[in-house]
Design a protein around this motif. Structure first.
Motif, mmCIF file in Angstrom:
data_model
loop_
_atom_site.group_PDB
_atom_site.id
_atom_site.type_symbol
_atom_site.label_atom_id
_atom_site.label_comp_id
_atom_site.label_asym_id
_atom_site.label_seq_id
_atom_site.Cartn_x
_atom_site.Cartn_y
_atom_site.Cartn_z
ATOM 1 N N ARG A 40 46.852 52.273 46.997
ATOM 2 C CA ARG A 40 47.022 52.318 45.538
ATOM 3 C C ARG A 40 48.471 51.998 45.213
ATOM 4 O O ARG A 40 49.389 52.573 45.795
ATOM 5 C CB ARG A 40 46.663 53.701 45.017
ATOM 6 C CG ARG A 40 46.666 53.801 43.506
ATOM 7 C CD ARG A 40 46.193 55.197 43.076
ATOM 8 N NE ARG A 40 46.017 55.258 41.649
ATOM 9 C CZ ARG A 40 46.997 55.534 40.797
ATOM 10 N NH1 ARG A 40 48.213 55.760 41.235
ATOM 11 N NH2 ARG A 40 46.740 55.572 39.502
ATOM 12 N N LEU A 74 41.050 48.988 38.648
ATOM 13 C CA LEU A 74 39.878 49.714 38.171
ATOM 14 C C LEU A 74 40.330 50.579 37.002
ATOM 15 O O LEU A 74 41.186 51.452 37.177
ATOM 16 C CB LEU A 74 39.292 50.598 39.271
ATOM 17 C CG LEU A 74 38.843 49.871 40.544
ATOM 18 C CD1 LEU A 74 38.435 50.877 41.603
ATOM 19 C CD2 LEU A 74 37.710 48.926 40.227
ATOM 20 N N LYS A 77 41.405 54.307 37.048
ATOM 21 C CA LYS A 77 41.561 54.648 38.468
ATOM 22 C C LYS A 77 42.904 54.178 39.009
ATOM 23 O O LYS A 77 43.560 54.884 39.743
ATOM 24 C CB LYS A 77 40.447 54.008 39.320
ATOM 25 C CG LYS A 77 39.086 54.567 39.071
ATOM 26 C CD LYS A 77 38.927 55.867 39.788
ATOM 27 C CE LYS A 77 37.490 56.338 39.683
ATOM 28 N NZ LYS A 77 37.279 57.595 40.339
#
Length: 92
Positions: A40, A74, A77
């Motif tokens: 991430r 996303l 997210k």
């Protein structure tokens, strides 16, 4: 995202868009394996602070990385390093 020296890799005197320099630096980290598939990325505001740029510049750099197919975003997210394309497609 910045080098160990604590200096930003962005050179404001370079004849290149700042967002492109930022995207190129993150792309280089992905290609070197420093950022692995599924990792991430920090949020746009955190990236902006890290690179010393405006958050809209970080947003444009993230969009550039998406267009290159290096990351996916996303909603609600975050943005993640994309898995490399392979000939074998696995359905989930």
């Amino acid at each position: 995202m910045t080098p160990e020296s604590g200096q930003s890799p962005i050179d404001p005197n370079k004849i290149a868009y700042v967002y492109m320099q930022m995207a190129d630096h993150i792309a280089e980290r992905i290609s070197k394996g420093e950022l692995r598939p599924g990792a991430r990325l920090p949020g746009e505001r955190d990236l902006a602070a890290e690179y010393g740029v405006a958050h809209l510049t970080a947003r444009r750099a993230t969009r550039e990385l998406r267009e290159r197919g290096l990351v996916i975003t996303l909603p609600a997210k975050g943005t993640f390093v994309a898995y490399p394309e392979s000939g074998d497609s696995v359905e989930e």
